[in-house]
Design a protein around this motif. Structure first.
Motif, PDB file in Angstrom:
ATOM      1  N   ALA A   2       0.826  -1.210   0.000  1.00  0.00           N
ATOM      2  CA  ALA A   2       0.000   0.000   0.000  1.00  0.00           C
ATOM      3  C   ALA A   2       0.859   1.259   0.000  1.00  0.00           C
ATOM      4  O   ALA A   2       0.362   2.350  -0.268  1.00  0.00           O
ATOM      5  N   ALA A   3       2.141   1.103   0.281  1.00  0.00           N
ATOM      6  CA  ALA A   3       3.044   2.259   0.301  1.00  0.00           C
ATOM      7  C   ALA A   3       3.130   2.852  -1.098  1.00  0.00           C
ATOM      8  O   ALA A   3       2.881   2.156  -2.091  1.00  0.00           O
ATOM      9  N   PRO A   4       3.484   4.146  -1.210  1.00  0.00           N
ATOM     10  CA  PRO A   4       3.596   4.754  -2.539  1.00  0.00           C
ATOM     11  C   PRO A   4       4.499   3.935  -3.438  1.00  0.00           C
ATOM     12  O   PRO A   4       5.538   3.456  -3.004  1.00  0.00           O
ATOM     13  N   ASP A   5       4.080   3.778  -4.670  1.00  0.00           N
ATOM     14  CA  ASP A   5       4.811   2.960  -5.640  1.00  0.00           C
ATOM     15  C   ASP A   5       5.641   3.852  -6.539  1.00  0.00           C
ATOM     16  O   ASP A   5       5.103   4.585  -7.350  1.00  0.00           O
ATOM     17  N   ASP A   6       6.944   3.788  -6.387  1.00  0.00           N
ATOM     18  CA  ASP A   6       7.834   4.601  -7.222  1.00  0.00           C
ATOM     19  C   ASP A   6       8.215   3.798  -8.449  1.00  0.00           C
ATOM     20  O   ASP A   6       9.042   2.907  -8.376  1.00  0.00           O
ATOM     21  N   ARG A   7       7.584   4.084  -9.557  1.00  0.00           N
ATOM     22  CA  ARG A   7       7.848   3.314 -10.781  1.00  0.00           C
ATOM     23  C   ARG A   7       9.220   3.598 -11.373  1.00  0.00           C
ATOM     24  O   ARG A   7       9.810   2.752 -11.998  1.00  0.00           O
ATOM     25  N   ALA A   8       9.697   4.821 -11.204  1.00  0.00           N
ATOM     26  CA  ALA A   8      10.995   5.155 -11.795  1.00  0.00           C
ATOM     27  C   ALA A   8      12.101   4.670 -10.876  1.00  0.00           C
ATOM     28  O   ALA A   8      12.083   4.928  -9.691  1.00  0.00           O
ATOM     29  N   PRO A   9      13.091   3.914 -11.416  1.00  0.00           N
ATOM     30  CA  PRO A   9      14.170   3.425 -10.579  1.00  0.00           C
ATOM     31  C   PRO A   9      14.914   4.588  -9.937  1.00  0.00           C
ATOM     32  O   PRO A   9      15.219   5.578 -10.581  1.00  0.00           O
ATOM     33  N   GLY A  10      15.162   4.469  -8.652  1.00  0.00           N
ATOM     34  CA  GLY A  10      15.931   5.481  -7.941  1.00  0.00           C
ATOM     35  C   GLY A  10      15.094   6.643  -7.455  1.00  0.00           C
ATOM     36  O   GLY A  10      15.584   7.521  -6.764  1.00  0.00           O
ATOM     37  N   ALA A  11      13.800   6.706  -7.797  1.00  0.00           N
ATOM     38  CA  ALA A  11      12.955   7.824  -7.360  1.00  0.00           C
ATOM     39  C   ALA A  11      12.349   7.458  -6.017  1.00  0.00           C
ATOM     40  O   ALA A  11      11.302   6.847  -5.958  1.00  0.00           O
ATOM     41  N   HIS A  12      13.056   7.769  -4.927  1.00  0.00           N
ATOM     42  CA  HIS A  12      12.588   7.364  -3.609  1.00  0.00           C
ATOM     43  C   HIS A  12      11.943   8.499  -2.835  1.00  0.00           C
ATOM     44  O   HIS A  12      11.309   8.274  -1.838  1.00  0.00           O
ATOM     45  N   SER A  13      12.100   9.726  -3.257  1.00  0.00           N
ATOM     46  CA  SER A  13      11.572  10.844  -2.485  1.00  0.00           C
ATOM     47  C   SER A  13      10.097  11.044  -2.821  1.00  0.00           C
ATOM     48  O   SER A  13       9.737  11.246  -3.978  1.00  0.00           O
ATOM     49  N   THR A  14       9.249  10.978  -1.791  1.00  0.00           N
ATOM     50  CA  THR A  14       7.814  11.212  -2.028  1.00  0.00           C
ATOM     51  C   THR A  14       7.372  12.431  -1.246  1.00  0.00           C
ATOM     52  O   THR A  14       6.185  12.644  -1.052  1.00  0.00           O
ATOM     53  N   GLU A  15       8.322  13.250  -0.792  1.00  0.00           N
ATOM     54  CA  GLU A  15       7.967  14.440  -0.045  1.00  0.00           C
ATOM     55  C   GLU A  15       7.184  15.363  -0.954  1.00  0.00           C
ATOM     56  O   GLU A  15       7.501  15.549  -2.119  1.00  0.00           O
ATOM     57  N   GLY A  16       6.148  15.980  -0.399  1.00  0.00           N
ATOM     58  CA  GLY A  16       5.361  16.919  -1.174  1.00  0.00           C
ATOM     59  C   GLY A  16       4.339  16.243  -2.068  1.00  0.00           C
ATOM     60  O   GLY A  16       3.581  16.894  -2.745  1.00  0.00           O
ATOM     61  N   ASP A  17       4.329  14.902  -2.086  1.00  0.00           N
ATOM     62  CA  ASP A  17       3.363  14.182  -2.905  1.00  0.00           C
ATOM     63  C   ASP A  17       2.046  14.137  -2.144  1.00  0.00           C
ATOM     64  O   ASP A  17       1.967  13.554  -1.070  1.00  0.00           O
ATOM     65  N   PRO A  18       0.975  14.739  -2.650  1.00  0.00           N
ATOM     66  CA  PRO A  18      -0.282  14.795  -1.905  1.00  0.00           C
ATOM     67  C   PRO A  18      -1.005  13.463  -1.848  1.00  0.00           C
ATOM     68  O   PRO A  18      -1.899  13.276  -1.061  1.00  0.00           O
ATOM     69  N   HIS A  19      -0.640  12.518  -2.724  1.00  0.00           N
ATOM     70  CA  HIS A  19      -1.356  11.234  -2.762  1.00  0.00           C
ATOM     71  C   HIS A  19      -0.777  10.300  -1.732  1.00  0.00           C
ATOM     72  O   HIS A  19       0.423  10.168  -1.631  1.00  0.00           O
ATOM     73  N   PRO A  20      -1.605   9.569  -0.977  1.00  0.00           N
ATOM     74  CA  PRO A  20      -1.114   8.630   0.051  1.00  0.00           C
ATOM     75  C   PRO A  20      -0.456   7.441  -0.582  1.00  0.00           C
ATOM     76  O   PRO A  20      -0.718   7.060  -1.665  1.00  0.00           O
TER      77      PRO A  20
END
Length: 196
Positions: A178-196
């Protein structure tokens, strides 16, 4: 317990361990029905069971000399079959499915194939991140579909302990997926992302 087939007797197993080819062949032949039964009860599908049984019989043929006690053949073979079934599940979860239907199968689009691989990797990573004891219960119960009592017995647990471990594994896996799914390799920062 009465069994329709009997395992090879200890003298035969000992002779096979000592290198007698006729005894070894007999041990493999007499073990085959039991090995198949183990595989059918442990593996996810009849095809997986057949593959696991064949692998287990090959291991028996090649490595009977490593069996410590000639009377422990049944438990040794059960462990080998269980490990083969788990290995197949791990391969499947990693997305390394064997190519079974090459010609007539319609090919998914490149985008679908990539998304499928990403999702399979994500699930495999989440399952792989579970503690070993939880991972075993989850695979045996939810992936292989074994009855709870069978899983508890195979792992030497009470029914309550097996259920508790399975609940923890499912909860942990649900949270991970259920955690945010980062499709792009290496894209780990989800700060500022309004979606849970």
């Amino acid at each position: 317990m009465n069994r329709p087939f009997s395992w090879p007797d200890e003298r035969l197993v000992k002779a096979a361990q000592d290198g007698d080819v006729a005894s070894l062949t007999t041990v493999v032949m007499e073990s085959q029905p039991h090995v198949r039964k183990f595989a059918l009860s442990l593996c996810a599908s009849p095809q997986d069971a057949e593959d696991a049984a064949q692998e287990a019989l090959i291991i028996l043929y090649r490595k009977i000399g490593t069996l410590r006690a000639s009377g422990a053949l049944a438990s040794w073979m059960f462990r080998i079959v269980r490990n083969e079934c788990l290995r197949q599940v791990r391969r499947l979860v990693r997305g390394e499915e064997p190519a079974s239907g090459p010609e007539g199968a319609s090919e998914p689009s490149a985008e679908e194939a990539v998304l499928h691989r990403l999702e399979a990797r994500r699930i495999a990573a989440a399952v792989g991140a579970l503690p070993r004891d939880q991972r075993q219960v989850l695979i045996m119960r939810d992936v292989q579909g074994l009855p709870g009592r069978t899983v508890a017995q195979a792992l030497g647990l009470s029914d309550a302990a097996m259920k508790s471990r399975l609940h923890r594994a499912r909860t942990t896996l649900r949270r991970a997926l259920a955690a945010p799914d980062d499709r792009a390799p290496g894209a780990h920062s989800t700060e500022g992302d309004p979606h849970p």
